[in-house]
Enzyme design. Structure first.
Site, PDB file in Angstrom:
ATOM      1  N   HIS A 119       0.805  -1.230   0.000  1.00 28.50           N
ATOM      2  CA  HIS A 119       0.000   0.000   0.000  1.00 28.50           C
ATOM      3  C   HIS A 119       0.836   1.278   0.000  1.00 28.50           C
ATOM      4  O   HIS A 119       0.557   2.220   0.753  1.00 28.50           O
ATOM      5  CB  HIS A 119      -0.971  -0.008   1.183  1.00 28.50           C
ATOM      6  CG  HIS A 119      -2.042  -1.054   1.084  1.00 28.50           C
ATOM      7  ND1 HIS A 119      -2.567  -1.473  -0.124  1.00 28.50           N
ATOM      8  CD2 HIS A 119      -2.695  -1.781   2.037  1.00 28.50           C
ATOM      9  CE1 HIS A 119      -3.505  -2.397   0.098  1.00 28.50           C
ATOM     10  NE2 HIS A 119      -3.589  -2.612   1.385  1.00 28.50           N
ATOM     11  N   HIS A 195     -10.110   1.434   0.620  1.00 27.52           N
ATOM     12  CA  HIS A 195      -9.907   0.308   1.534  1.00 27.52           C
ATOM     13  C   HIS A 195     -10.922   0.263   2.682  1.00 27.52           C
ATOM     14  O   HIS A 195     -10.567  -0.012   3.836  1.00 27.52           O
ATOM     15  CB  HIS A 195      -8.483   0.352   2.078  1.00 27.52           C
ATOM     16  CG  HIS A 195      -7.918  -0.988   2.445  1.00 27.52           C
ATOM     17  ND1 HIS A 195      -8.381  -1.728   3.509  1.00 27.52           N
ATOM     18  CD2 HIS A 195      -6.941  -1.724   1.885  1.00 27.52           C
ATOM     19  CE1 HIS A 195      -7.687  -2.848   3.587  1.00 27.52           C
ATOM     20  NE2 HIS A 195      -6.810  -2.880   2.609  1.00 27.52           N
ATOM     21  N   GLU A 325     -11.702  -4.149  -2.965  1.00 25.71           N
ATOM     22  CA  GLU A 325     -10.803  -3.102  -3.452  1.00 25.71           C
ATOM     23  C   GLU A 325     -10.617  -3.234  -4.957  1.00 25.71           C
ATOM     24  O   GLU A 325      -9.803  -4.038  -5.402  1.00 25.71           O
ATOM     25  CB  GLU A 325      -9.449  -3.228  -2.755  1.00 25.71           C
ATOM     26  CG  GLU A 325      -9.504  -3.272  -1.243  1.00 25.71           C
ATOM     27  CD  GLU A 325      -8.248  -3.934  -0.655  1.00 25.71           C
ATOM     28  OE1 GLU A 325      -7.134  -3.528  -1.031  1.00 25.71           O
ATOM     29  OE2 GLU A 325      -8.389  -4.870   0.140  1.00 25.71           O
TER      30      GLU A 325
END
Ligand SMILES: *[C@@H]1O[C@H](CO)[C@@H](O)[C@H](O)[C@H]1NC(C)=O
Ligand SMILES: *[C@@H]1O[C@H](CO)[C@@H](O)[C@H](O)[C@H]1NC(C)=O
Length: 360
Positions: A119, A195, A325
């Site tokens: 991420h 998210h 996602e």
């Protein structure tokens, strides 16, 4: 000896508190909560991480509940390692070995997940303060536009990147999320992902294993033991990953090591807007449908939640929320057979998501 130890630990505690507190005061200066309201829906968003904090929706009896996981105290978002509600970037998901090659150069990234980058690294877009460029709380299209200017070399990524995320309540009980990014000088990989952890029964209603899920994807990108794609595209047919027809999350989860945490290859041509997922909580009747124009969907069943203390005293254990996602495939920068995530000055990034909420 004991005295020395406890002195040392109180010193460390003092440093930690001071550090967190100065971080917090820095953050508090510019961080706000922005509410969007339309009809039965109300959402709170913060410009820290472009994060969705709460999402209030009626059930089939008209009873309201907040259906996304989140923290009670803002400070907890600063140390959050589960990415509650945030926008992950510059490259969401994992990059194997925390490096990639582009135009003959090797780029070393910050490894924050073993040897890999997750991420966007240590301080990705989920942990920076975004600018509120536009905001309308109510009216026909309540919306907030958040922007962030990422500098050349941030977390190891090449080139400046100007990013925006727009949350808009549209029509009746729909949320659109539009993510855009421009790389004015150098090509760079970009992969943004929203998210949010959904629990349509209410964020504090326990596990989501009885939720029915349908995913319009016939294939997944299998991963190794470090959750890095092997590069294969594998059919879901006859496996626990097959959600082409609706199944409850829990019906086959025991066939997997710790639950679902895998990228699905969304069926249909690359690029167009396609229906990706449907989630139905049969107890409350709340249903979520999701459309997107990205080729991948990471389906995550909240496997690594471990008792995070959330809003209103809720405690979030494993599988108390699920993430959908939409994004490019994980580690695309290291797999030439995956759709490219390289954004150039000529070719900006765009990512469209639409959620529709109903009850039945
Ligand atoms: C949303 O934010 C507003 C304003 O800060 C606050 O009054 C409200 O309680 C929040 N809603 C939820 C569900 O947290
Ligand atoms: C894009 O980001 C860079 C680097 O942070 C910044 O210097 C520049 O002003 C930004 N451009 C625009 C149009 O916002």
């Amino acid at each position: 000896m004991m005295g020395k130890l406890s002195n040392l630990s109180s010193l460390i505690l003092f440093i930690l508190i001071t550090f967190t507190f100065s971080n917090l005061t820095e953050a508090k200066k510019k961080v706000g909560i922005y509410e969007l309201k339309k009809g039965d829906i109300s959402i709170n968003v913060t410009n820290y991480g472009a994060t969705i904090l709460s999402f209030v929706l009626p059930d089939n009896q008209g009873k309201l509940a907040d259906v996304v996981l989140g923290f009670e105290n803002f400070a907890d978002y600063l140390s959050d390692d589960v990415y509650f509600g945030a926008i992950a970037g510059r490259v969401a998901n994992r990059i194997g070995g925390a490096e990639f090659h582009l135009d003959g150069k090797t780029y070393k990234l910050f490894p924050n997940d073993g040897h890999n980058t997750l991420h966007g690294g240590h301080r990705g877009f989920s942990d920076v303060i975004w600018t509120v460029s536009d905001y309308a709380k109510d009216g026909p299209s309540p919306k907030i536009v958040l922007t962030y200017n990422s500098f050349d070399g941030e977390q190891g990524f090449p080139g400046e990147l100007n990013v925006s995320v727009t949350y808009t309540l549209v029509g009746s009980n729909k949320l659109s999320v539009v993510m855009k990014a421009e790389a004015p000088r150098k090509p760079t990989p970009v992969n943004l992902a929203q998210h949010t952890y959904w629990n349509l029964g209410g964020h504090d209603s326990g596990v989501i294993l009885s939720n029915t899920v349908q995913l319009f994807a016939s294939n997944i990108t299998p991963v190794d033991s470090n959750l890095i794609p092997t590069g294969e595209i594998a059919a879901v047919k006859d496996t626990a990953y097959d959600f082409l027809e609706p199944h409850t999350v829990g019906s086959r989860i025991n066939e997997l090591k710790s639950g679902y945490d895998i990228n699905y290859v969304v069926d249909g041509p690359l690029g167009g807007i396609k229906k990706v997922a449907v989630v139905h909580d049969t107890k409350s009747g709340r249903m979520l449908e999701l459309w997107s124009d990205k080729p991948g969907l990471q389906f995550y069943s909240g496997n690594m939640l471990k008792g995070q203390k959330g809003k209103g005293g809720a405690v979030y254990g494993p599988h108390t929320g699920l993430c959908l996602e939409t994004q490019g495939f994980p580690d695309s920068v290291n797999h030439p057979n995956f759709p490219s995530q390289i954004v150039t000055p000529e070719k900006p990034y765009e990512h469209f998501m639409l959620y529709r909420f109903t009850t039945k």
